[in-house]
Design an enzyme around this catalytic site. Structure first.
Site, PDB file in Angstrom:
ATOM      1  N   HIS A 306       0.868  -1.191   0.000  1.00  0.00           N
ATOM      2  CA  HIS A 306       0.000   0.000   0.000  1.00  0.00           C
ATOM      3  C   HIS A 306       0.894   1.227   0.000  1.00  0.00           C
ATOM      4  O   HIS A 306       1.937   1.254   0.654  1.00  0.00           O
ATOM      5  CB  HIS A 306      -0.897   0.017   1.241  1.00  0.00           C
ATOM      6  CG  HIS A 306      -2.086   0.899   1.092  1.00  0.00           C
ATOM      7  ND1 HIS A 306      -2.029   2.253   1.287  1.00  0.00           N
ATOM      8  CD2 HIS A 306      -3.352   0.623   0.729  1.00  0.00           C
ATOM      9  CE1 HIS A 306      -3.222   2.773   1.072  1.00  0.00           C
ATOM     10  NE2 HIS A 306      -4.053   1.821   0.728  1.00  0.00           N
ATOM     11  N   ASP A 363      -7.882  -5.341  -0.036  1.00  0.00           N
ATOM     12  CA  ASP A 363      -8.352  -6.269  -1.080  1.00  0.00           C
ATOM     13  C   ASP A 363      -7.982  -7.712  -0.818  1.00  0.00           C
ATOM     14  O   ASP A 363      -8.461  -8.610  -1.519  1.00  0.00           O
ATOM     15  CB  ASP A 363      -7.771  -5.829  -2.438  1.00  0.00           C
ATOM     16  CG  ASP A 363      -8.330  -4.477  -2.846  1.00  0.00           C
ATOM     17  OD1 ASP A 363      -7.548  -3.540  -3.052  1.00  0.00           O
ATOM     18  OD2 ASP A 363      -9.576  -4.362  -2.901  1.00  0.00           O
TER      19      ASP A 363
HETATM   20  C1  SDX Z   1      -6.231  -0.098  -2.976  1.00  0.00           C
HETATM   21  O1  SDX Z   1      -4.509   4.428  -2.128  1.00  0.00           O
HETATM   22  C2  SDX Z   1      -5.453   3.817  -1.498  1.00  0.00           C
HETATM   23  O2  SDX Z   1      -5.870   4.201  -0.429  1.00  0.00           O
HETATM   24  C3  SDX Z   1      -6.004   2.597  -2.239  1.00  0.00           C
HETATM   25  C4  SDX Z   1      -7.005   1.747  -1.470  1.00  0.00           C
HETATM   26  C5  SDX Z   1      -8.306   2.503  -1.220  1.00  0.00           C
HETATM   27  O3  SDX Z   1      -9.012   2.158  -0.278  1.00  0.00           O
HETATM   28  O4  SDX Z   1      -8.668   3.361  -2.078  1.00  0.00           O
HETATM   29  O5  SDX Z   1      -6.456   1.354  -0.226  1.00  0.00           O
HETATM   30  C6  SDX Z   1      -7.388   0.504  -2.273  1.00  0.00           C
HETATM   31  O6  SDX Z   1      -6.001   0.222  -4.121  1.00  0.00           O
HETATM   32  C7  SDX Z   1      -5.318  -1.030  -2.229  1.00  0.00           C
HETATM   33  C8  SDX Z   1      -4.113  -1.529  -3.096  1.00  0.00           C
HETATM   34  C9  SDX Z   1      -4.601  -2.659  -3.992  1.00  0.00           C
HETATM   35  N1  SDX Z   1      -3.548  -3.035  -4.954  1.00  0.00           N
HETATM   36  C10 SDX Z   1      -2.910  -4.221  -4.825  1.00  0.00           C
HETATM   37  O7  SDX Z   1      -3.071  -5.013  -3.908  1.00  0.00           O
HETATM   38  C11 SDX Z   1      -1.948  -4.513  -5.984  1.00  0.00           C
HETATM   39  C12 SDX Z   1      -0.643  -5.079  -5.428  1.00  0.00           C
HETATM   40  N2  SDX Z   1       0.055  -4.003  -4.735  1.00  0.00           N
HETATM   41  C13 SDX Z   1       0.893  -3.165  -5.462  1.00  0.00           C
HETATM   42  O8  SDX Z   1       1.006  -3.213  -6.797  1.00  0.00           O
HETATM   43  C14 SDX Z   1       1.512  -1.999  -4.719  1.00  0.00           C
HETATM   44  O9  SDX Z   1       1.809  -2.408  -3.448  1.00  0.00           O
HETATM   45  C15 SDX Z   1       0.686  -0.727  -4.713  1.00  0.00           C
HETATM   46  C16 SDX Z   1       0.320  -0.310  -6.088  1.00  0.00           C
HETATM   47  C17 SDX Z   1      -0.541  -0.916  -3.886  1.00  0.00           C
HETATM   48  C18 SDX Z   1       1.535   0.367  -4.068  1.00  0.00           C
HETATM   49  O10 SDX Z   1       2.678   0.458  -4.833  1.00  0.00           O
HETATM   50  P1  SDX Z   1       3.740   1.636  -4.623  1.00  0.00           P
HETATM   51  O11 SDX Z   1       3.487   2.387  -3.375  1.00  0.00           O
HETATM   52  O12 SDX Z   1       3.809   2.414  -5.893  1.00  0.00           O
HETATM   53  O13 SDX Z   1       5.058   0.827  -4.376  1.00  0.00           O
HETATM   54  P2  SDX Z   1       6.033   0.373  -5.514  1.00  0.00           P
HETATM   55  O14 SDX Z   1       5.274  -0.176  -6.679  1.00  0.00           O
HETATM   56  O15 SDX Z   1       6.976   1.498  -5.753  1.00  0.00           O
HETATM   57  O16 SDX Z   1       6.792  -0.857  -4.823  1.00  0.00           O
HETATM   58  C19 SDX Z   1       7.866  -0.634  -3.915  1.00  0.00           C
HETATM   59  C20 SDX Z   1       8.635  -1.969  -3.905  1.00  0.00           C
HETATM   60  C21 SDX Z   1       9.003  -2.461  -5.308  1.00  0.00           C
HETATM   61  O17 SDX Z   1      10.106  -3.331  -5.175  1.00  0.00           O
HETATM   62  P3  SDX Z   1      11.620  -2.739  -5.514  1.00  0.00           P
HETATM   63  O18 SDX Z   1      11.516  -2.094  -6.881  1.00  0.00           O
HETATM   64  O19 SDX Z   1      11.921  -1.779  -4.401  1.00  0.00           O
HETATM   65  O20 SDX Z   1      12.507  -3.983  -5.514  1.00  0.00           O
HETATM   66  O21 SDX Z   1       7.772  -2.995  -3.362  1.00  0.00           O
HETATM   67  C22 SDX Z   1       7.530  -3.979  -4.379  1.00  0.00           C
HETATM   68  C23 SDX Z   1       7.839  -3.328  -5.706  1.00  0.00           C
HETATM   69  O22 SDX Z   1       8.190  -4.305  -6.667  1.00  0.00           O
HETATM   70  N3  SDX Z   1       6.087  -4.309  -4.266  1.00  0.00           N
HETATM   71  C24 SDX Z   1       5.610  -5.542  -4.361  1.00  0.00           C
HETATM   72  C25 SDX Z   1       4.225  -5.414  -4.149  1.00  0.00           C
HETATM   73  N4  SDX Z   1       3.907  -4.118  -3.947  1.00  0.00           N
HETATM   74  C26 SDX Z   1       5.084  -3.443  -4.030  1.00  0.00           C
HETATM   75  N5  SDX Z   1       6.222  -6.731  -4.601  1.00  0.00           N
HETATM   76  C27 SDX Z   1       5.407  -7.820  -4.622  1.00  0.00           C
HETATM   77  N6  SDX Z   1       4.058  -7.789  -4.414  1.00  0.00           N
HETATM   78  C28 SDX Z   1       3.444  -6.600  -4.182  1.00  0.00           C
HETATM   79  N7  SDX Z   1       2.131  -6.553  -3.985  1.00  0.00           N
END
Ligand code: SDX
Length: 428
Positions: A306, A363
């Site tokens: 998140h 989720d």
């Molecule tokens: C919702 O914003 C809100 O409030 C949203 C929400 C709401 O109520 O409206 O809470 C609802 O959208 C919840 C989120 C649902 N999405 C997911 O579950 C999809 C999976 N999660 C991600 O894709 C990710 O965690 C995000 C999009 C939610 C947040 O991503 P960020 O903050 O942009 O973080 P990032 O992509 O820059 O990741 C940072 C690191 C990366 O690794 P490195 O490049 O540092 O090696 O963390 C890793 C990412 O690869 N990473 C994950 C991951 N999420 C981040 N690795 C594996 N699995 C994951 N889920």
């Protein structure tokens, strides 16, 4: 308390005021930055950029705090109804008994769709995505409400809010019925908000669906937990559209589109697809997690991570407990719940996830509950949208009521071609 932020640029110093919120969040007010320095800031994904001040929802991502208008989500989950929560989020306080009754009456009066609007469903193919239908039908609905395009008083706002919050249920249920070739069901005016939705989804002309009270409660809880969440992607989209002076219907329809994506609201579908893949492939959970961690893996642990919560998402804890309780009460054995629990255990003890502060988000468990209700997978994000409507309306209202609100128009750093001449086609 205001501080001063000093920025040194090209040998010059510039002081900027800071702002502090009621929960001690602090920001640097850079509204004069470009005029005074010629510089803008760049913050891809807006991880460090506040787009507005808001009084609706407070989140502390480190402490796992979520409050609507100051009331902790845990208390609302335990004590409030979804309609009370909707009123709180939109109007900033819990409704009196009279206001709650009046709002419920308005919701009941708006359950039906205009018969001509119902005909729109004929225009969609049976396999049309329900998020496409929802977004289209919210805008189509506005064509029947010309007096709500320009909301200038609280009564009209209340009527418009009731229309959207009430009718999105009917639209969602109608899209489901259309997809399975069953007749649309008319709402029962004496039913509660949640019971009526389940009735319109699962009753048949010759067979009334009588939902278990546990399912009605779980749906109400699901909607309360999704009612608002600060400046997330879809809410920021609603504010972007609202900032142009667009009407509430257009703004909420835009919010539906933003929510659709798998990184945002679409994650509740992606979580179930991930759990089903693990279950059907027979892959060990630890092997799946290992694949996610591979450097050039495009796989993500859906429902994890998140932008704001870096400790735990309080909604996930509540939903996990509710899923356990609901499945036990209804005597449902869902192998995906077991896989989800195992995934959570493995990930929470794995340095890759711990270092990146990745925890289950809203989720991760919500889909288990929706499955147990019998909601089809392609409607999970529609359910998220139904819950989020009050939050989108509240954010639309916050901009609409703000005399100082400006058109949202971010800047950019241009990295394209420098000036070049047009080349006639015979010389290309
Ligand atoms: C919702 O914003 C809100 O409030 C949203 C929400 C709401 O109520 O409206 O809470 C609802 O959208 C919840 C989120 C649902 N999405 C997911 O579950 C999809 C999976 N999660 C991600 O894709 C990710 O965690 C995000 C999009 C939610 C947040 O991503 P960020 O903050 O942009 O973080 P990032 O992509 O820059 O990741 C940072 C690191 C990366 O690794 P490195 O490049 O540092 O090696 O963390 C890793 C990412 O690869 N990473 C994950 C991951 N999420 C981040 N690795 C594996 N699995 C994951 N889920």
């Amino acid at each position: 308390m205001s501080h001063t932020c000093r920025i040194e640029l090209d040998g010059k110093s510039y002081d900027f005021p800071t702002v502090e919120g009621t929960e001690n969040e602090r920001g640097i007010d850079i509204t004069t930055l470009r005029d005074r320095t010629g510089y803008i800031t760049l913050d891809e994904g807006y991880g460090n950029t506040g787009s507005c001040t808001s009084a609706i929802t407070y989140i502390d991502g480190d402490k796992g705090i979520l409050r609507y208008r100051g009331i902790p989500i845990e208390q609302l989950a335990e004590k409030a109804s979804f309609i009370e929560t909707a009123w709180l989020v939109i109007w900033g306080r819990l409704p009196t008994a009279e206001e709650l009754q009046r709002f419920r009456t308005r919701l009941t009066a708006n359950e039906m769709l205009h018969e001509s609007l119902r005909n729109n469903f004929e225009g969609f193919p049976p396999n049309a995505h329900p998020m496409a239908i929802l977004s289209a039908m919210i805008n189509a609905m506005s064509c029947y409400e010309p007096d709500m395009m320009d909301i200038e008083d609280d009564t009209t706002l209340e009527r418009a809010a009731a229309r959207i919050i009430s009718k999105v249920r009917t639209i969602a249920a109608a899209s489901y019925k259309m997809s399975i070739g069953q007749p649309l069901m008319y709402p029962h005016p004496e039913y509660s908000y949640c019971k009526n939705f389940l009735h319109m989804m699962f009753s048949l002309p010759y067979g009334e669906y009588e939902p278990d009270p546990e399912i009605i409660h779980a749906l109400s809880l699901f909607l309360i937990l999704h009612a608002d969440h600060e400046q997330n992607c879809s809410t920021s989209t609603v504010r972007m559209v609202a900032s142009s002076g667009a009407n509430m219907f257009a703004s909420c329809a835009a919010g539906v589109c933003a929510l659709w994506g798998p990184l945002h609201g679409g994650a509740n579908v992606a979580v179930i697809e991930m759990l089903e893949f693990i279950s059907q492939s027979g892959m060990k959970v630890s092997d799946y997690v290992a694949k996610v961690k591979e450097k050039d893996s495009k796989l993500r642990l859906m429902g994890f991570g998140h932008r704001v919560y870096k400790n735990f998402d309080p909604r996930s804890k509540i939903l996990k407990a509710a899923a356990d309780k609901m499945l036990a009460r209804l005597n449902i054995q869902d192998p995906l719940l077991e896989i989800a629990g195992e995934l959570e255990d493995v990930a929470l003890n794995d340095p890759y996830f711990v270092e990146r502060k990745l925890y289950p988000n809203v989720d991760f468990y919500s889909g288990i509950i929706l499955r147990a209700m019998g909601i089809p997978l392609n409607m999970f994000t529609v359910m998220f949208a139904i819950g989020r409507m009050p939050g989108w309306i509240a954010n639309w209202k916050e901009i609409h009521d703000n005399p100082k609100a400006r058109l949202n128009r971010p800047r950019q750093i241009y990295i394209g071609n420098t000036i070049q001449d047009y080349v006639p086609i015979d010389q290309r």
